[in-house]
Write a protein that holds these residues in place. Structure first.
Motif, PDB file in Angstrom:
ATOM      1  N   ASP A 167     -11.359 -70.420 -92.397  1.00 15.19           N
ATOM      2  CA  ASP A 167     -11.973 -70.081 -91.105  1.00 15.19           C
ATOM      3  C   ASP A 167     -13.495 -70.179 -91.191  1.00 15.19           C
ATOM      4  O   ASP A 167     -14.151 -70.754 -90.312  1.00 15.19           O
ATOM      5  CB  ASP A 167     -11.577 -68.665 -90.675  1.00 15.19           C
ATOM      6  CG  ASP A 167     -10.125 -68.564 -90.244  1.00 15.19           C
ATOM      7  OD1 ASP A 167      -9.471 -69.615 -90.083  1.00 15.19           O
ATOM      8  OD2 ASP A 167      -9.648 -67.424 -90.065  1.00 15.19           O
ATOM      9  N   ALA A 168     -14.062 -69.599 -92.255  1.00 13.66           N
ATOM     10  CA  ALA A 168     -15.523 -69.606 -92.415  1.00 13.66           C
ATOM     11  C   ALA A 168     -16.051 -71.031 -92.551  1.00 13.66           C
ATOM     12  O   ALA A 168     -17.081 -71.385 -91.960  1.00 13.66           O
ATOM     13  CB  ALA A 168     -15.921 -68.769 -93.630  1.00 13.66           C
ATOM     14  N   ALA A 169     -15.347 -71.842 -93.312  1.00 18.25           N
ATOM     15  CA  ALA A 169     -15.767 -73.236 -93.502  1.00 18.25           C
ATOM     16  C   ALA A 169     -15.671 -74.013 -92.192  1.00 18.25           C
ATOM     17  O   ALA A 169     -16.564 -74.805 -91.857  1.00 18.25           O
ATOM     18  CB  ALA A 169     -14.907 -73.897 -94.572  1.00 18.25           C
ATOM     19  N   ALA A 170     -14.592 -73.782 -91.449  1.00 23.04           N
ATOM     20  CA  ALA A 170     -14.397 -74.478 -90.182  1.00 23.04           C
ATOM     21  C   ALA A 170     -15.466 -74.092 -89.160  1.00 23.04           C
ATOM     22  O   ALA A 170     -15.999 -74.945 -88.440  1.00 23.04           O
ATOM     23  CB  ALA A 170     -13.003 -74.162 -89.624  1.00 23.04           C
ATOM     24  N   LYS A 171     -15.804 -72.817 -89.112  1.00 22.45           N
ATOM     25  CA  LYS A 171     -16.838 -72.341 -88.176  1.00 22.45           C
ATOM     26  C   LYS A 171     -18.201 -72.907 -88.557  1.00 22.45           C
ATOM     27  O   LYS A 171     -18.995 -73.296 -87.691  1.00 22.45           O
ATOM     28  CB  LYS A 171     -16.881 -70.802 -88.190  1.00 22.45           C
ATOM     29  CG  LYS A 171     -15.638 -70.133 -87.632  1.00 22.45           C
ATOM     30  CD  LYS A 171     -15.710 -68.619 -87.802  1.00 22.45           C
ATOM     31  CE  LYS A 171     -14.373 -67.956 -87.515  1.00 22.45           C
ATOM     32  NZ  LYS A 171     -13.911 -68.118 -86.135  1.00 22.45           N
ATOM     33  N   SER A 172     -18.466 -72.960 -89.861  1.00 20.80           N
ATOM     34  CA  SER A 172     -19.730 -73.504 -90.346  1.00 20.80           C
ATOM     35  C   SER A 172     -19.865 -74.972 -89.948  1.00 20.80           C
ATOM     36  O   SER A 172     -20.913 -75.402 -89.447  1.00 20.80           O
ATOM     37  CB  SER A 172     -19.802 -73.357 -91.867  1.00 20.80           C
ATOM     38  OG  SER A 172     -20.976 -73.957 -92.381  1.00 20.80           O
ATOM     39  N   ASP A 173     -18.805 -75.739 -90.168  1.00 20.83           N
ATOM     40  CA  ASP A 173     -18.828 -77.158 -89.806  1.00 20.83           C
ATOM     41  C   ASP A 173     -19.024 -77.344 -88.303  1.00 20.83           C
ATOM     42  O   ASP A 173     -19.810 -78.188 -87.863  1.00 20.83           O
ATOM     43  CB  ASP A 173     -17.523 -77.839 -90.233  1.00 20.83           C
ATOM     44  CG  ASP A 173     -17.476 -78.127 -91.732  1.00 20.83           C
ATOM     45  OD1 ASP A 173     -18.545 -78.238 -92.348  1.00 20.83           O
ATOM     46  OD2 ASP A 173     -16.361 -78.249 -92.276  1.00 20.83           O
ATOM     47  N   ALA A 174     -18.293 -76.547 -87.522  1.00 19.70           N
ATOM     48  CA  ALA A 174     -18.380 -76.665 -86.064  1.00 19.70           C
ATOM     49  C   ALA A 174     -19.792 -76.361 -85.572  1.00 19.70           C
ATOM     50  O   ALA A 174     -20.335 -77.065 -84.700  1.00 19.70           O
ATOM     51  CB  ALA A 174     -17.376 -75.715 -85.408  1.00 19.70           C
ATOM     52  N   THR A 210     -18.662 -67.907 -84.310  1.00 20.22           N
ATOM     53  CA  THR A 210     -18.907 -66.464 -84.280  1.00 20.22           C
ATOM     54  C   THR A 210     -19.891 -66.168 -83.148  1.00 20.22           C
ATOM     55  O   THR A 210     -20.542 -67.081 -82.613  1.00 20.22           O
ATOM     56  CB  THR A 210     -19.509 -65.966 -85.600  1.00 20.22           C
ATOM     57  OG1 THR A 210     -20.830 -66.532 -85.750  1.00 20.22           O
ATOM     58  CG2 THR A 210     -18.636 -66.358 -86.783  1.00 20.22           C
ATOM     59  N   GLU A 211     -20.031 -64.909 -82.821  1.00 20.49           N
ATOM     60  CA  GLU A 211     -20.972 -64.526 -81.756  1.00 20.49           C
ATOM     61  C   GLU A 211     -22.402 -64.905 -82.144  1.00 20.49           C
ATOM     62  O   GLU A 211     -23.174 -65.389 -81.301  1.00 20.49           O
ATOM     63  CB  GLU A 211     -20.878 -63.014 -81.514  1.00 20.49           C
ATOM     64  CG  GLU A 211     -21.718 -62.531 -80.337  1.00 20.49           C
ATOM     65  CD  GLU A 211     -21.515 -61.054 -80.039  1.00 20.49           C
ATOM     66  OE1 GLU A 211     -22.395 -60.466 -79.374  1.00 20.49           O
ATOM     67  OE2 GLU A 211     -20.496 -60.494 -80.473  1.00 20.49           O
ATOM     68  N   ASP A 212     -22.752 -64.701 -83.398  1.00 24.65           N
ATOM     69  CA  ASP A 212     -24.098 -65.047 -83.864  1.00 24.65           C
ATOM     70  C   ASP A 212     -24.343 -66.551 -83.777  1.00 24.65           C
ATOM     71  O   ASP A 212     -25.431 -66.991 -83.382  1.00 24.65           O
ATOM     72  CB  ASP A 212     -24.293 -64.591 -85.314  1.00 24.65           C
ATOM     73  CG  ASP A 212     -24.496 -63.089 -85.423  1.00 24.65           C
ATOM     74  OD1 ASP A 212     -24.801 -62.451 -84.396  1.00 24.65           O
ATOM     75  OD2 ASP A 212     -24.346 -62.555 -86.539  1.00 24.65           O
ATOM     76  N   GLN A 213     -23.350 -67.335 -84.161  1.00 24.30           N
ATOM     77  CA  GLN A 213     -23.490 -68.793 -84.095  1.00 24.30           C
ATOM     78  C   GLN A 213     -23.650 -69.256 -82.641  1.00 24.30           C
ATOM     79  O   GLN A 213     -24.468 -70.126 -82.352  1.00 24.30           O
ATOM     80  CB  GLN A 213     -22.277 -69.460 -84.729  1.00 24.30           C
ATOM     81  CG  GLN A 213     -22.226 -69.353 -86.244  1.00 24.30           C
ATOM     82  CD  GLN A 213     -20.931 -69.864 -86.830  1.00 24.30           C
ATOM     83  OE1 GLN A 213     -19.867 -69.752 -86.218  1.00 24.30           O
ATOM     84  NE2 GLN A 213     -20.995 -70.438 -88.019  1.00 24.30           N
ATOM     85  N   ALA A 214     -22.868 -68.668 -81.747  1.00 22.23           N
ATOM     86  CA  ALA A 214     -22.962 -69.022 -80.329  1.00 22.23           C
ATOM     87  C   ALA A 214     -24.343 -68.659 -79.774  1.00 22.23           C
ATOM     88  O   ALA A 214     -24.933 -69.430 -79.004  1.00 22.23           O
ATOM     89  CB  ALA A 214     -21.866 -68.309 -79.545  1.00 22.23           C
ATOM     90  N   ASP A 215     -24.862 -67.512 -80.201  1.00 17.95           N
ATOM     91  CA  ASP A 215     -26.195 -67.086 -79.751  1.00 17.95           C
ATOM     92  C   ASP A 215     -27.278 -68.040 -80.270  1.00 17.95           C
ATOM     93  O   ASP A 215     -28.218 -68.381 -79.555  1.00 17.95           O
ATOM     94  CB  ASP A 215     -26.493 -65.665 -80.244  1.00 17.95           C
ATOM     95  CG  ASP A 215     -25.681 -64.606 -79.508  1.00 17.95           C
ATOM     96  OD1 ASP A 215     -25.124 -64.920 -78.430  1.00 17.95           O
ATOM     97  OD2 ASP A 215     -25.595 -63.477 -80.013  1.00 17.95           O
ATOM     98  N   ASP A 216     -27.140 -68.458 -81.527  1.00 16.12           N
ATOM     99  CA  ASP A 216     -28.113 -69.383 -82.111  1.00 16.12           C
ATOM    100  C   ASP A 216     -28.119 -70.715 -81.357  1.00 16.12           C
ATOM    101  O   ASP A 216     -29.182 -71.300 -81.108  1.00 16.12           O
ATOM    102  CB  ASP A 216     -27.786 -69.640 -83.587  1.00 16.12           C
ATOM    103  CG  ASP A 216     -28.120 -68.442 -84.464  1.00 16.12           C
ATOM    104  OD1 ASP A 216     -28.859 -67.554 -83.996  1.00 16.12           O
ATOM    105  OD2 ASP A 216     -27.625 -68.393 -85.607  1.00 16.12           O
ATOM    106  N   LEU A 217     -26.936 -71.196 -81.003  1.00 18.00           N
ATOM    107  CA  LEU A 217     -26.846 -72.450 -80.236  1.00 18.00           C
ATOM    108  C   LEU A 217     -27.493 -72.305 -78.865  1.00 18.00           C
ATOM    109  O   LEU A 217     -28.182 -73.211 -78.393  1.00 18.00           O
ATOM    110  CB  LEU A 217     -25.388 -72.874 -80.079  1.00 18.00           C
ATOM    111  CG  LEU A 217     -24.747 -73.622 -81.250  1.00 18.00           C
ATOM    112  CD1 LEU A 217     -23.303 -73.974 -80.898  1.00 18.00           C
ATOM    113  CD2 LEU A 217     -25.520 -74.884 -81.595  1.00 18.00           C
TER     114      LEU A 217
END
Length: 202
Positions: free
Chosen positions: A68-75, A129-136
């Protein structure tokens, strides 16, 4: 903390010495040295306990957690790189982003294949993740040099996290296929991290 504690002990000892004879002073000196050694020993032991506790908290993720972590990182990397194609100003940053799309698309395929080969099979969850969405969302609002700076700052941080994840699972992972994939991906992530840091300094 060590200095404050040592100064407190020393101050008490010095005050006591004022009313002592030479012989008593020698005994007090010896006691002070013994006390200092004891304090240092306690503080060193405390530091060791803290270090050990921090290491214990860095646990190896399960196969599902790793996938999951790897997939989210790639996405996240792919989506951020797509923004760089239109919002970035620096040709070097745009070239880096282009490399990210290709590399993380390949990494996604590798993780999916390794997860599928697991027994039982694992289905990676690539939802950001919420943090990743916020960063985008923050990146979408930026353009030009401002975008370049924020994007490369984020890339350095993201690749540090990704490298730690890959190395940890490659060393201690329990799902053989994912462990192998992590070992193959880690050197690539390390190269990306070096490039990201170099561009972040420009």
């Amino acid at each position: 903390m060590r200095n404050h504690l040592w100064m407190s002990v020393a101050t008490i000892a010095v005050l006591a010495l004022g009313a002592c004879s030479p012989k008593a002073e020698q005994k007090a000196d010896n006691a002070l040295n013994d006390t200092g050694a004891a304090v240092s020993g306690v503080l060193n032991s405390t530091d060791n306990v803290i270090d050990n506790a921090q290491q214990a908290l860095t646990t190896t993720p399960t196969g599902q957690e790793f996938a999951d972590a790897a997939a989210k990182s790639d996405a996240f990397e792919i989506e951020a790189a797509k923004l760089a194609a239109t919002n970035a100003q620096s040709p070097a940053v745009k070239e880096f982003a282009k490399m990210m799309v290709a590399a993380h698309t390949e990494s996604t395929a590798k993780i999916k294949a390794a997860a599928k080969a697991a027994s039982p099979a694992i289905a990676p969850n690539a939802t950001l993740t919420e943090d990743q969405a916020d960063d985008l969302a923050e990146l979408k609002a930026l353009k030009g040099a401002e975008f370049d700076k924020e994007y490369m700052d984020g890339q350095a941080d993201a690749h540090e996290d990704a490298l730690e994840l890959m190395r940890k699972y490659a060393a201690d992972g329990t799902v053989a296929s994912l462990k192998q994939a992590a070992g193959e991906i880690a050197p690539i992530v390390e190269k990306h991290l070096s490039k990201a840091r170099a561009l972040d300094k420009d």
